[in-house]
Design a protein around this motif. Structure first.
Motif, PDB file in Angstrom:
ATOM      1  N   ARG A  36      18.313  32.387 -36.606  1.00 29.20           N
ATOM      2  CA  ARG A  36      18.234  31.039 -36.310  1.00 29.20           C
ATOM      3  C   ARG A  36      17.882  30.097 -37.096  1.00 29.20           C
ATOM      4  NH1 ARG A  36      19.056  36.409 -34.893  1.00 29.20           N
ATOM      5  NH2 ARG A  36      20.803  36.797 -33.022  1.00 29.20           N
ATOM      6  N   VAL A  37      18.384  29.105 -37.265  1.00 28.86           N
ATOM      7  CA  VAL A  37      17.424  28.202 -38.078  1.00 28.86           C
ATOM      8  C   VAL A  37      18.624  26.908 -37.531  1.00 28.86           C
ATOM      9  CG1 VAL A  37      16.616  26.695 -40.796  1.00 28.86           C
ATOM     10  CG2 VAL A  37      17.513  29.381 -40.464  1.00 28.86           C
ATOM     11  N   PHE A  38      17.707  25.990 -36.852  1.00 29.86           N
ATOM     12  CA  PHE A  38      17.271  24.937 -35.807  1.00 29.86           C
ATOM     13  C   PHE A  38      17.215  23.307 -36.717  1.00 29.86           C
ATOM     14  CE2 PHE A  38      16.762  28.577 -33.241  1.00 29.86           C
ATOM     15  CZ  PHE A  38      17.630  28.292 -32.790  1.00 29.86           C
ATOM     16  N   ARG A  39      17.749  22.488 -37.123  1.00 28.94           N
ATOM     17  CA  ARG A  39      17.488  21.410 -38.296  1.00 28.94           C
ATOM     18  C   ARG A  39      17.216  20.604 -37.149  1.00 28.94           C
ATOM     19  NH1 ARG A  39      21.961  22.966 -43.291  1.00 28.94           N
ATOM     20  NH2 ARG A  39      20.986  24.906 -43.946  1.00 28.94           N
ATOM     21  N   LEU A  40      16.532  19.635 -37.447  1.00 30.25           N
ATOM     22  CA  LEU A  40      16.322  19.065 -36.507  1.00 30.25           C
ATOM     23  C   LEU A  40      16.156  17.526 -37.106  1.00 30.25           C
ATOM     24  CD1 LEU A  40      13.484  20.917 -34.365  1.00 30.25           C
ATOM     25  CD2 LEU A  40      15.944  21.067 -33.972  1.00 30.25           C
ATOM     26  N   PRO A  41      16.655  16.657 -36.959  1.00 32.00           N
ATOM     27  CA  PRO A  41      16.497  15.149 -37.009  1.00 32.00           C
ATOM     28  C   PRO A  41      15.324  14.851 -36.351  1.00 32.00           C
ATOM     29  CG  PRO A  41      18.096  15.201 -34.856  1.00 32.00           C
ATOM     30  CD  PRO A  41      17.641  16.969 -35.784  1.00 32.00           C
ATOM     31  N   ILE A  93      16.332  27.871 -26.675  1.00 29.72           N
ATOM     32  CA  ILE A  93      16.808  29.501 -25.835  1.00 29.72           C
ATOM     33  C   ILE A  93      18.018  29.541 -25.672  1.00 29.72           C
ATOM     34  CG2 ILE A  93      17.122  29.684 -23.659  1.00 29.72           C
ATOM     35  CD1 ILE A  93      14.303  27.796 -23.060  1.00 29.72           C
ATOM     36  N   ALA A  94      18.902  29.083 -26.104  1.00 28.87           N
ATOM     37  CA  ALA A  94      20.833  29.268 -26.510  1.00 28.87           C
ATOM     38  C   ALA A  94      20.837  29.550 -27.820  1.00 28.87           C
ATOM     39  CB  ALA A  94      21.417  28.027 -26.007  1.00 28.87           C
ATOM     40  N   GLY A  95      20.136  30.004 -28.880  1.00 26.43           N
ATOM     41  CA  GLY A  95      19.958  30.322 -29.738  1.00 26.43           C
ATOM     42  C   GLY A  95      20.063  32.135 -29.721  1.00 26.43           C
ATOM     43  N   MET A  96      19.177  31.777 -28.787  1.00 27.46           N
ATOM     44  CA  MET A  96      18.319  33.031 -28.785  1.00 27.46           C
ATOM     45  C   MET A  96      19.772  34.048 -27.869  1.00 27.46           C
ATOM     46  SD  MET A  96      14.329  32.888 -26.563  1.00 27.46           S
ATOM     47  CE  MET A  96      13.379  31.605 -27.262  1.00 27.46           C
ATOM     48  N   ALA A  97      21.185  33.989 -27.979  1.00 29.54           N
ATOM     49  CA  ALA A  97      21.932  34.721 -27.202  1.00 29.54           C
ATOM     50  C   ALA A  97      22.880  34.376 -28.423  1.00 29.54           C
ATOM     51  CB  ALA A  97      22.165  34.541 -26.136  1.00 29.54           C
ATOM     52  N   GLY A  98      22.826  33.426 -29.763  1.00 32.48           N
ATOM     53  CA  GLY A  98      23.743  33.035 -30.316  1.00 32.48           C
ATOM     54  C   GLY A  98      23.291  34.022 -31.586  1.00 32.48           C
ATOM     55  N   PRO A  99      24.896  34.516 -32.337  1.00 29.81           N
ATOM     56  CA  PRO A  99      24.386  34.927 -33.981  1.00 29.81           C
ATOM     57  C   PRO A  99      23.087  34.346 -35.606  1.00 29.81           C
ATOM     58  CG  PRO A  99      26.557  33.748 -33.662  1.00 29.81           C
ATOM     59  CD  PRO A  99      25.872  33.785 -32.502  1.00 29.81           C
ATOM     60  N   PRO A 100      23.313  34.715 -35.470  1.00 30.41           N
ATOM     61  CA  PRO A 100      21.730  34.654 -37.275  1.00 30.41           C
ATOM     62  C   PRO A 100      22.915  32.805 -37.779  1.00 30.41           C
ATOM     63  CG  PRO A 100      21.826  36.437 -36.914  1.00 30.41           C
ATOM     64  CD  PRO A 100      23.192  36.546 -35.882  1.00 30.41           C
ATOM     65  N   ALA A 123      26.394  15.968 -37.446  1.00 31.84           N
ATOM     66  CA  ALA A 123      27.290  16.585 -36.714  1.00 31.84           C
ATOM     67  C   ALA A 123      26.451  17.806 -35.390  1.00 31.84           C
ATOM     68  CB  ALA A 123      28.425  16.672 -36.796  1.00 31.84           C
ATOM     69  N   ASN A 124      26.743  18.245 -34.164  1.00 28.21           N
ATOM     70  CA  ASN A 124      26.454  19.134 -33.471  1.00 28.21           C
ATOM     71  C   ASN A 124      27.141  20.245 -33.018  1.00 28.21           C
ATOM     72  OD1 ASN A 124      27.937  17.650 -31.635  1.00 28.21           O
ATOM     73  ND2 ASN A 124      25.613  16.892 -30.399  1.00 28.21           N
ATOM     74  N   GLY A 125      28.184  19.706 -33.581  1.00 29.99           N
ATOM     75  CA  GLY A 125      29.348  20.932 -32.884  1.00 29.99           C
ATOM     76  C   GLY A 125      29.207  22.066 -32.705  1.00 29.99           C
ATOM     77  N   LYS A 126      28.700  22.779 -34.146  1.00 31.38           N
ATOM     78  CA  LYS A 126      28.214  23.904 -34.174  1.00 31.38           C
ATOM     79  C   LYS A 126      27.705  24.504 -33.035  1.00 31.38           C
ATOM     80  CE  LYS A 126      27.336  27.788 -37.314  1.00 31.38           C
ATOM     81  NZ  LYS A 126      26.171  27.926 -38.511  1.00 31.38           N
ATOM     82  N   ARG A 168      29.877  24.702 -29.612  1.00 33.46           N
ATOM     83  CA  ARG A 168      30.377  25.581 -29.714  1.00 33.46           C
ATOM     84  C   ARG A 168      29.927  27.035 -29.682  1.00 33.46           C
ATOM     85  NH1 ARG A 168      32.089  22.623 -33.801  1.00 33.46           N
ATOM     86  NH2 ARG A 168      31.527  24.562 -35.327  1.00 33.46           N
ATOM     87  N   MET A 169      29.185  27.516 -30.592  1.00 31.95           N
ATOM     88  CA  MET A 169      28.769  28.534 -31.232  1.00 31.95           C
ATOM     89  C   MET A 169      27.468  29.293 -29.404  1.00 31.95           C
ATOM     90  SD  MET A 169      30.284  29.667 -33.554  1.00 31.95           S
ATOM     91  CE  MET A 169      29.463  30.999 -34.223  1.00 31.95           C
ATOM     92  N   LEU A 170      26.960  27.997 -29.192  1.00 36.11           N
ATOM     93  CA  LEU A 170      25.938  28.705 -28.624  1.00 36.11           C
ATOM     94  C   LEU A 170      25.624  28.328 -27.524  1.00 36.11           C
ATOM     95  CD1 LEU A 170      22.914  27.973 -30.803  1.00 36.11           C
ATOM     96  CD2 LEU A 170      24.152  29.547 -30.680  1.00 36.11           C
ATOM     97  N   GLY A 171      26.824  27.374 -27.116  1.00 30.67           N
ATOM     98  CA  GLY A 171      27.011  26.524 -25.750  1.00 30.67           C
ATOM     99  C   GLY A 171      26.330  25.519 -25.205  1.00 30.67           C
TER     100      GLY A 171
END
Length: 278
Positions: free
Chosen positions: A127-132, A173-180, A234-237, A240-243
């Motif tokens: 899971r790649v988290f792109r940060l500003p 932490i939300a991404g730990m339950a989300g898809p790659p 934009a942070n929409g994904k 939507r995907m991680l809640g």
């Protein structure tokens, strides 16, 4: 649950403290770490028991990712349950102030090495988290105002996205339950940097610094390159995907929290928090 973090610095340290508070065992390398990066036996043993692995280590000056160079084979051959990587929205390059999401091309900006690393971690299934721009207690406009380094620059049309360090921890932490996949973690209101400085000055009752041109500011080459890029992230994904929902939807809420914080978690003694006996 066991998490191993490559690079226990500011952002990853806040995440580690939160996980430890939830009963996780957290080990890692870095200034708040429990094992040296070049201790291959120690790192190997920790990876062997980790359920989750996160890297916040950027590419080195040679353009290569030191974690993948040293431990990529171990992650590929015996992957933990979950892998994450803290990347940068700098991979999008200059977008002329337009909104950009995870479908946009990367690699055309000043951070080609980061783009290569971003892609390599994706191939690994991370899971790649792109940060500003990252801010939070001990690293905010308040600190720059107090030490005299805050600047208000004349840069019409220039906007930046940012994210509070606590929202990075929440997103991971939300991404730990989300898809790659790739996820932008940014707040809801990109704006110019002057607005942030002015709001911080208002909150602590000081005059904001005067407006100056880029030339008068005498910026470093790195800072000048930063101002050469202009985008809204934009942070929409992630929504939507991680809640995921940012606790600090704009810089206003984030600054108020920073101003109210008297004992930043990032400035505390992190290794004690990660002790397995606590």
């Amino acid at each position: 649950m066991r998490c191993f973090v490559f690079g226990l610095g500011y952002s990853a340290g806040v995440l580690a403290a939160r996980l430890a508070g939830q009963g996780w065992r957290v080990d890692g390398t870095g200034r708040h770490g429990t094992v040296a990066f070049d201790d291959r036996d120690g790192v190997g043993a920790a990876l062997g028991t980790a359920t989750h692995v996160l890297s916040s280590v950027p590419p080195g000056r040679d353009g290569r990712d030191p974690v993948l160079d040293a431990y990529g084979a171990a992650l590929r051959d015996g992957p933990p349950r979950w892998i994450g990587y803290l990347s940068s929205t700098g991979v999008y390059g200059d977008c002329g102030g337009a909104w950009v999401d995870e479908t946009a091309a990367i690699g055309a900006g000043r951070r080609t090495a980061r783009s290569d690393a971003d892609h390599a971690w994706q191939v690994l299934g991370a899971r790649v988290f792109r940060l500003p721009g990252i801010y939070g207690p001990g690293r905010s406009a308040f600190d720059r105002l107090r030490d005299g380094t805050a600047r208000r620059l004349i840069a019409p049309g220039q906007v930046f996205s940012r994210v509070h360090v606590d929202d990075i921890a929440g997103g991971v932490i939300a991404g730990m339950a989300g898809p790659p996949g790739v996820y932008n973690l940014a707040d809801d209101e990109p704006c110019d940097g002057n607005a942030v400085i002015e709001e911080a000055a208002r909150l602590i009752g000081v005059a904001p610094p005067p407006l100056v041109t880029l030339e008068q500011a005498d910026l470093s080459p790195m800072a000048r390159a930063f101002y050469a890029e202009n985008r809204r992230v934009a942070n929409g994904k992630a929504l939507r995907m991680l809640g995921w929902r940012p606790r600090f939807a704009t810089y206003r809420e984030g600054l108020r929290d920073c101003n109210a914080t008297t004992s930043p978690a990032s400035a505390s003694s992190a290794p004690a928090i990660f002790s397995p006996v606590q």
